[in-house]
Motif scaffolding. Structure first.
Motif, mmCIF file in Angstrom:
data_model
loop_
_atom_site.group_PDB
_atom_site.id
_atom_site.type_symbol
_atom_site.label_atom_id
_atom_site.label_comp_id
_atom_site.label_asym_id
_atom_site.label_seq_id
_atom_site.Cartn_x
_atom_site.Cartn_y
_atom_site.Cartn_z
ATOM 1 N N VAL A 127 39.280 36.520 20.167
ATOM 2 C CA VAL A 127 38.221 35.978 19.531
ATOM 3 C C VAL A 127 36.767 36.457 20.019
ATOM 4 O O VAL A 127 36.646 36.626 21.114
ATOM 5 N N PRO A 128 35.982 36.741 19.160
ATOM 6 C CA PRO A 128 34.582 37.389 19.573
ATOM 7 C C PRO A 128 33.897 36.182 20.462
ATOM 8 O O PRO A 128 33.849 35.280 20.363
ATOM 9 N N ILE A 129 33.361 36.893 21.544
ATOM 10 C CA ILE A 129 32.624 36.011 22.639
ATOM 11 C C ILE A 129 31.052 35.668 22.043
ATOM 12 O O ILE A 129 30.236 36.687 22.342
ATOM 13 N N ALA A 130 30.856 34.456 21.785
ATOM 14 C CA ALA A 130 29.680 33.985 21.402
ATOM 15 C C ALA A 130 29.142 33.537 22.833
ATOM 16 O O ALA A 130 27.966 33.774 22.755
ATOM 17 N N ASP A 131 29.857 32.905 23.548
ATOM 18 C CA ASP A 131 28.989 32.232 24.577
ATOM 19 C C ASP A 131 30.253 32.447 25.822
ATOM 20 O O ASP A 131 31.433 31.968 25.730
ATOM 21 N N PRO A 132 30.016 33.116 27.032
ATOM 22 C CA PRO A 132 30.976 33.355 27.841
ATOM 23 C C PRO A 132 31.528 32.032 28.754
ATOM 24 O O PRO A 132 32.494 31.905 29.395
ATOM 25 N N ARG A 133 30.552 30.972 28.505
ATOM 26 C CA ARG A 133 31.011 30.002 29.124
ATOM 27 C C ARG A 133 32.033 28.825 28.433
ATOM 28 O O ARG A 133 33.109 28.143 28.891
ATOM 29 N N THR A 134 32.321 29.564 26.993
ATOM 30 C CA THR A 134 33.302 28.732 26.380
ATOM 31 C C THR A 134 34.460 29.647 25.791
ATOM 32 O O THR A 134 35.217 29.029 25.136
ATOM 33 N N ALA A 135 34.110 30.849 26.136
ATOM 34 C CA ALA A 135 35.449 31.794 25.741
ATOM 35 C C ALA A 135 36.829 31.717 26.487
ATOM 36 O O ALA A 135 36.580 31.119 27.721
ATOM 37 N N ASN A 136 37.704 32.319 26.196
ATOM 38 C CA ASN A 136 39.067 32.265 26.791
ATOM 39 C C ASN A 136 38.855 33.496 27.723
ATOM 40 O O ASN A 136 38.953 34.452 27.222
ATOM 41 N N ARG A 137 38.513 33.050 29.101
ATOM 42 C CA ARG A 137 38.380 34.020 29.989
ATOM 43 C C ARG A 137 39.567 34.440 30.911
ATOM 44 O O ARG A 137 39.639 34.917 31.810
ATOM 45 N N GLY A 138 40.783 33.745 30.605
ATOM 46 C CA GLY A 138 41.878 34.062 31.305
ATOM 47 C C GLY A 138 41.832 33.353 32.739
ATOM 48 O O GLY A 138 41.303 32.088 32.811
#
Length: 157
Positions: A127-138
Motif C-alpha cells: 500500500v502507498p505510504i501516506a503516514d509511516p506511523r500507520t503503515a505496515n512496517r513489518g
C-alpha cells in the motif's frame, strides 16, 4: 485513506536515480536515501560525527542522528517543513534487530529503501505510504520520531 499533502520542498520521488542495480543502489541504504545524501558507505547514525549509537533504541539512534546534524521534530505530525531545503524523515526501530528511515517525497507519499534493495513507495502490505506511523512496517514496530534533514547541514558516514 487520506490523500497525502504535497510537500514542495521535499525531493521528488525518482526511484531510477537510486535503483541503478549497481554501485549506487548496492552501496547506499535507508539512511542515505531518506536524507537524500549519497555516501556509498551504508551510512549509520552518528558515524560521521565519530559517535555512532551504542544501543538499538529510539533515544540512542535519535541522539546519534542529531550528532550528524539531523533536527529532531517529534511534533512534525507527518507535515512538510515550512521551508526548504529540509527533508522530513521518520525513524523506526525493529527491536534488537535494525533501524529504518522513511522520507516524505514532493508528492506527499513516503518512500524508503531497505539496505541494498530498490527504493519503493509501498509498505509491507503493498500500500502507498501516506503516514509511516500507520503503515505496515513489518518488524519495525517502534515509531521513534520525525526529523528534519536540512540539505547542506548534515554529514553522513
Amino acid at each position: 485513506r487520506a490523500t497525502p499533502a504535497h510537500c514542495e520542498c521535499a525531493p521528488p520521488y525518482r526511484p531510477t536515480i537510486w535503483n541503478d542495480g549497481g554501485w549506487r543502489q548496492l552501496s547506499n541504504n535507508c539512511s542515505n536515501y531518506s536524507t537524500n545524501y549519497r555516501t556509498d558507505t551504508f551510512a549509520q547514525p552518528g558515524r560521521a560525527a565519530g559517535s555512532m549509537y551504542t544501543s538499538l533504541t529510539g533515544p540512542a539512534v535519535r541522539a546519534a542522528a542529531v550528532r550528524d546534524g539531523l533536527i529532531n521534530r517529534p511534533g512534525a505530525d507527518n507535515k512538510c517543513p515550512a521551508s526548504g531545503p529540509d527533508v522530513l524523515v521518520a525513524l523506526v526501530i525493529a527491536p534488537t534487530m535494525h533501524l529504518h528511515w522513511y522520507r516524505k517525497s514532493a508528492d506527499g507519499v513516503r518512500t524508503h529503501k531497505l539496505g541494498p534493495q530498490a527504493v519503493r513507495n509501498l509498505d509491507n502490505a503493498g500500500v502507498p505510504i501516506a503516514d509511516p506511523r500507520t503503515a505496515n512496517r513489518g518488524p519495525y514496530s517502534q515509531f521513534t520520531t520525525f526529523m528534519l534533514a536540512r540539505q547542506g547541514d548534515i554529514k553522513l558516514g
